[in-house]
Design a protein around this motif. Structure first.
Motif, short mmCIF file in Angstrom:
data_model
loop_
_atom_site.label_atom_id
_atom_site.label_comp_id
_atom_site.label_asym_id
_atom_site.label_seq_id
_atom_site.Cartn_x
_atom_site.Cartn_y
_atom_site.Cartn_z
N LYS A 1 6.27 3.71 -2.75
CA LYS A 1 6.53 5.11 -3.09
C LYS A 1 6.54 5.37 -4.59
O LYS A 1 6.48 6.52 -5.03
CB LYS A 1 7.87 5.56 -2.48
N SER B 1 -8.58 -2.78 -6.85
CA SER B 1 -7.31 -2.11 -6.56
C SER B 1 -6.87 -2.39 -5.13
O SER B 1 -7.67 -2.79 -4.27
CB SER B 1 -7.44 -0.60 -6.77
N SER C 1 4.37 3.90 -6.88
CA SER C 1 3.12 3.55 -7.54
C SER C 1 1.96 4.03 -6.69
O SER C 1 2.14 4.57 -5.59
CB SER C 1 3.04 2.05 -7.80
N ASP C 2 0.76 3.82 -7.18
CA ASP C 2 -0.45 4.34 -6.53
C ASP C 2 -1.37 3.19 -6.15
O ASP C 2 -1.78 2.41 -7.01
CB ASP C 2 -1.17 5.29 -7.50
N LYS D 1 -4.35 3.21 -5.60
CA LYS D 1 -5.66 3.34 -6.25
C LYS D 1 -5.68 2.70 -7.64
O LYS D 1 -6.75 2.38 -8.16
CB LYS D 1 -6.03 4.82 -6.36
N THR D 2 -4.51 2.51 -8.22
CA THR D 2 -4.44 1.88 -9.55
C THR D 2 -3.72 0.53 -9.52
O THR D 2 -3.88 -0.26 -10.46
CB THR D 2 -3.73 2.81 -10.55
N ASN D 3 -2.94 0.26 -8.49
CA ASN D 3 -2.28 -1.04 -8.39
C ASN D 3 -3.31 -2.15 -8.21
O ASN D 3 -4.28 -2.00 -7.46
CB ASN D 3 -1.32 -1.06 -7.19
N TYR E 1 0.83 -1.21 0.00
CA TYR E 1 0.00 0.00 0.00
C TYR E 1 0.86 1.25 0.00
O TYR E 1 0.53 2.25 -0.64
CB TYR E 1 -0.91 -0.01 1.22
N ASN E 2 1.98 1.22 0.73
CA ASN E 2 2.82 2.41 0.89
C ASN E 2 3.93 2.51 -0.15
O ASN E 2 4.87 3.29 0.03
CB ASN E 2 3.44 2.42 2.30
#
Length: 472
Positions: free
Chosen positions: A156, A183, A158-159, A161-163, A153-154
């Motif tokens: 740095k 996501s 990538s996002d 919300k889109t992963n 989740y963290n």
């Protein structure tokens, strides 16, 4: 024993089972629960992680294991060297239960319980207790799934919300459409929702339960872990408050006496700091301790007088588990010490952000844990002025020493930035090969089982590393 097959369009057929005394058969193919009590027992048998390993490959992938000798079997090679076919080869194939299959089966049991609860007999308070367990377990399972099959989740670079995470299933019924992957952020949103609602239901029910059931204390510990991964430091502190001020006590190794894993294992419901006891040895114990042991780098990090060397491990092998009745005794636990470590890390992060008071609070808290792990005459408390520049690394190193062999190290490495790891594999008694997991390597995210994708082509496979070659 009644069995029924539920096909869920996430690409896997999942088998759930329940004893006939818990469910009544209304037709030859349909089983209907009678009461909230039957669903409570159904949860214990089908939804709790007592019959399957949650992440059976994890212990061979992290940096808390090292191969020290040659063995004729090569079943561990693919996972120990992070090969792209690790799920279908060797140990991965031998487990016969991928994390995907096992965890989704348990989620389905949680969903089925929640679907049926409004239709069965029982007091509203007891129904709330059962529903609370189902939601908390579902949160626990999605947390594991998304950290096995999705990027951190963290992360740095990538996002969330889109992963891509995993498919989100919230109904126990048969899915009529093929599901896609939600996501990572979607999954965490649902985890938070289940934790909040499940904890409220458990608290309102006022039911007394054993350490083998998932209660509100376990929910607070899981929430503190989730928010640590999400880097919501104030939420970590909020959820550890009721644990540090609750009925659980840190075990004092200074008074431990003779180490007798058969009589008083560290991982057990009898430990005063155990909040929830669960799990199989498949998640945490090495198959061949003559070949795989704690690496010297980790062994040497325990200071002189650290009683965890002896009580927690000896000769590089864990001693935390019950040495008899392997299939009957819990192999994992939510322990109070993790609440200390989660809170200390959150305080260290706040200190790095400029909160001066958080630094001393962090040191005081971690010292209260460390003091109970050392011989009295060998214990030296940490001082803020001595560790302030590297306070976060001090806390993370202490976490590694305290939680060794309990599962979770792999997830920690992922949220630390997915660092480089080296494993040595012995090809004979005199020869070995070195394998490198590079920083941010694709193998930090496990491949989705091919069977899943065969059944559901809408499931997108994770990026795979090339076949990993030795580097000597």
């Amino acid at each position: 024993m009644k069995h029924y097959l539920i096909f869920v369009a996430v690409g896997v057929s999942m088998l759930a089972s329940s004893c006939s005394k818990f469910l009544e058969e209304s037709t030859q193919s349909e089983l209907i629960p009678r009461s909230a009590e039957t669903l409570n027992e159904y949860l214990l048998g089908d939804a709790y992680p007592n019959t399957f390993a949650i992440n059976p490959l994890e212990m061979y992938m992290n940096d808390d294991i090292g191969m020290i000798a040659y063995v004729t079997t090569t079943s561990t090679h693919a996972v120990y060297t992070w090969q792209p076919n690790m799920v279908e080869t060797g140990l991965g194939a031998a487990t016969n239960q991928s994390s995907w299959k096992s965890i989704y089966a348990a989620i389905q049991a949680c969903n089925t319980t929640l679907d049926y609860l409004p239709k069965v007999t029982g007091t509203e308070a007891f129904k709330g207790y059962v529903a609370g367990q189902a939601q908390l377990l579902r949160a626990f399972y999605y947390f594991n799934l998304v950290n096995i099959y999705g990027l951190p989740y963290n992360d740095k670079l990538s996002d969330p919300k889109t992963n891509l995470g995993v498919p989100l299933l919230l109904s126990g019924g048969v899915e009529t459409t093929l599901k896609t992957r939600n996501s990572v952020a979607d999954i965490y949103t649902q985890i938070e929702k289940d934790l909040q609602e499940g904890t409220a239901l458990i608290d309102q029910s006022k039911q007394v339960h054993s350490k083998y059931r998932f209660g509100s204390a376990a929910a607070h510990l899981l929430a503190s872990r989730v928010y640590l991964y999400m880097e919501k430091w104030d939420e970590v502190i909020k959820h550890t408050d009721p644990l540090l001020n609750g009925p659980y006590q840190l075990m004092d190794l200074r008074n431990w006496g003779e180490v007798k894993p058969l009589d008083k294992p560290v991982i057990s419901a009898g430990n005063p700091e155990t909040i929830w006891a669960f799990g199989l040895r498949g998640d945490v114990i090495m198959q061949d301790t003559s070949a795989y042991r704690m690496p010297l780098e980790l062994r040497n990090s325990y200071s002189q007088g650290d009683l965890r060397h002896g009580v927690y491990w000896a000769n590089g092998v864990t001693k935390k588990l019950h040495i008899g009745d392997f299939g009957l005794k819990s192999a994992q636990a939510f322990r109070l010490s993790e609440a200390y470590l989660n809170r200390a890390e959150a305080l260290a992060q706040l200190y790095k952000q400029g909160n001066a008071d958080a630094g001393q609070k962090c040191v005081n808290l971690i010292n209260s844990l460390r003091e109970k792990r050392f011989q009295t005459d060998k214990y030296t408390p940490w001082k803020l002025e001595q560790i302030s520049n590297d306070i976060l690394q001090y806390i993370r190193d202490e976490r590694r020493r305290e939680l060794y062999s309990e599962g979770g190290r792999w997830f920690d490495l992922r949220r630390y930035g997915m660092p480089r790891i080296q494993h040595t594999f012995f090809t004979s008694t005199a020869q070995n090969e070195n394998y490198i997991l590079q920083e941010r390597d694709p193998s930090y995210v496990q491949p989705i089982p091919l069977r899943v994708i065969d059944l559901n082509p809408k499931i997108i496979q994770n990026p795979l590393s090339p076949i990993r070659q030795p580097k000597n």
